[in-house]
Design an enzyme around this catalytic site. Structure first.
Site, short mmCIF file in Angstrom:
data_model
loop_
_atom_site.label_atom_id
_atom_site.label_comp_id
_atom_site.label_asym_id
_atom_site.label_seq_id
_atom_site.Cartn_x
_atom_site.Cartn_y
_atom_site.Cartn_z
N ASP A 89 22.47 -22.03 -57.70
CA ASP A 89 23.24 -20.80 -58.01
C ASP A 89 22.85 -19.71 -57.03
O ASP A 89 21.74 -19.71 -56.22
CB ASP A 89 22.93 -20.43 -59.66
N HIS B 121 17.83 -24.84 -56.10
CA HIS B 121 18.68 -24.22 -57.04
C HIS B 121 20.20 -24.18 -56.22
O HIS B 121 20.06 -23.44 -55.06
CB HIS B 121 18.06 -23.13 -57.73
N ASP C 245 19.31 -18.76 -49.29
CA ASP C 245 18.54 -18.94 -50.87
C ASP C 245 19.72 -19.27 -51.73
O ASP C 245 20.52 -18.58 -52.06
CB ASP C 245 18.35 -17.32 -51.12
N GLU D 200 18.52 -20.04 -61.67
CA GLU D 200 17.46 -19.41 -61.14
C GLU D 200 17.45 -18.03 -60.77
O GLU D 200 16.69 -16.97 -61.45
CB GLU D 200 16.97 -20.30 -59.86
N GLU D 201 18.77 -17.54 -60.37
CA GLU D 201 18.96 -16.07 -60.01
C GLU D 201 18.95 -15.11 -61.40
O GLU D 201 18.85 -14.08 -61.03
CB GLU D 201 20.18 -16.20 -58.90
#
Length: 461
Positions: free
Chosen positions: A97, A95, A129, A160-161
């Site tokens: 984001d 991901h 991340d 995702e976050e």
């Protein structure tokens, strides 16, 4: 040296030569503040990051790489590469984001500027991340060049976050775009730098907001304090019942809270260092650290609404509210756990206080099956790169997409791996990545793709 060992060494040399490009890529990506929350950052920044990913993976050899809007309004980056005849297909996930930087003053370098410090680590929001995993994928594909022995499907998620479920919903609408024999969900990492690890369990999530009311409105503490029931004191008493008063173990009526973990351990001294536990402060709970992290429910009070210290008045609070999170281990249903938490808090309310509970979303726990050819191939690759057998660990975080993929493709093997070892401090100020983990895990990924194609070929004969 055997032929396969020689090939692995040659591949490792190629990847080492690609590390300056990896650093340049990550520098560009970290500079894009792709926080998927328009209240904090312009949505155009996420679009810019998505386009960067699309362009990079097109140059790395994927086809038809494009941005697809998902039901929550975010964009997933999708692409593919057809398999050679008879070869399996592997899905690569990441991901783009990131979490907001929180307090910029808590960083020792600008959060959206990749900074190499004296310890050799690369600092910046998203370095691990999950932009570090994006670069890991890119480096592995560049090292393989045209010699990719499997089919590939690629997806980079854009929210995702934020946990708004855009990609999960999109998978349900377009499952054919994600069908593969093995799914590499690259949003976790090793137990520590230099220990090749796969995450095989994820805790689920059950959150709620509890509100306590005792009075029609706040009243003067001098005139009414004593007999007037204090809503904040009631809430504090309720929350305290969620922990054993001596050990601090989570205890929620109706939930099993004494599970044990059978995979790789987590030494207490390393956990204390990784978590930044202050000297003289005890860890909470009983059993091993791994038991408490990956095999048992864990409750956290995320926030409380009550009068602040500065500006508070001499008044008995009439209402108080708290947001409570419960991490749920595999084997426990998240919806059942949330109901148990709701019932526990309601029954714990003292003095007849009025309690209302607002349920938030749940995320189911996940456990991977590890007895298939993909895990065999991964074990071979990890042994080659790290010189040790593949280790297994759990993770306290939740990745709802894993359960969506497992439901959609029950025969596919799901592997969680990546560059996010504990020292990365993901989600916190001063997030960082060890560049050797990008290098070594890119090597693992490239070797895995080769070995998986070979393993599947041998099994089909």
């Amino acid at each position: 040296m055997t032929s396969s060992a020689s090939e692995a060494t040659e591949l490792g040399s190629r990847i080492a030569a690609l590390m300056p490009q990896a650093k340049a890529d990550l520098t560009e990506l970290v500079a894009i503040p792709s926080v998927a929350d328009p209240r904090q950052y312009p949505p155009e920044e996420c679009t810019r990051a998505a386009q960067w990913v699309a362009d990079a993976f097109t140059r790395a050899g994927l086809r038809d790489v494009h941005l697809a809007e998902t039901p929550d309004g975010s964009h997933a980056v999708l692409g593919h590469r057809p398999p050679p005849p008879g070869a399996p297909t592997v899905l690569l996930y990441c991901h783009y984001d990131v979490q907001p930087p929180l307090d910029d003053t808590a960083w020792n370098s600008p959060p959206f500027t990749l900074t190499e410090r004296a310890d050799g680590r690369w600092y910046g929001r998203g370095t691990a991340d999950c932009k570090g995993n994006i670069v890991m994928h890119l480096t592995a594909l560049r090292a393989l060049g045209e010699d990719v022995p499997v089919g590939l499907k690629f997806v980079a998620e854009g929210s995702e976050e934020q946990g708004t479920g855009g990609l999960e919903a999109y998978v349900g609408q377009h499952p054919e775009q994600f069908l593969a024999d093995a799914l590499l969900v690259c949003d976790t990492g090793n137990a520590e730098v230099g220990t090749g690890t796969a995450t095989i369990t994820l805790r689920g999530l059950a959150n709620l907001v509890v509100t306590v009311r005792t009075l029609e409105g706040a009243v003067h503490s001098g005139m009414f304090g004593g007999p007037a029931p204090d809503a904040l004191a009631a809430l504090i008493q309720m929350l305290s019942t969620l922990r054993d008063p001596v050990t601090g173990s989570t205890r929620v009526n109706g939930l099993v809270c004494d599970g044990t973990w059978e995979g790789a351990g987590y030494p207490e001294d390393r956990f204390r260092a990784d978590a930044g536990v202050l000297d003289g402060v005890s860890l909470t709970g009983t059993g091993t650290v791994a038991d408490r992290l990956w095999a048992r429910p864990a409750v956290t009070v995320l926030g409380i609404d009550c009068p602040p210290v500065v500006g508070s008045a001499a008044a008995v609070p009439a209402t108080a509210r708290a947001r409570v999170s419960l991490r749920v281990p595999p084997g426990t249903d998240a919806d059942f756990a949330r109901e148990a938490l709701k019932r526990h808090l309601t029954e714990a309310a003292p003095w007849g206080a009025k309690v209302t509970v607002e349920p938030e979303g749940t995320g189911s726990p996940f456990r991977a099956a590890t007895d298939g050819p993909a895990y065999t191939a991964l074990g071979t690759a990890m042994q080659e790169v790290y010189g040790e057998p593949l280790a297994f660990l759990g993770q306290g975080g939740s990745i709802p997409l894993c359960n969506v993929l497992a439901s959609a493709f029950p025969r596919a093997e799901i592997i969680l791996m990546g560059v996010e070892e504990p020292r990365c401090l993901i989600h916190a100020p001063d997030e960082s990545v060890d560049p050797t983990e990008i290098e070594h895990m890119a090597h693992v990924e490239a070797l895995f793709l080769r070995e998986f194609a070979s393993t599947r070929s041998r099994r089909s004969r």
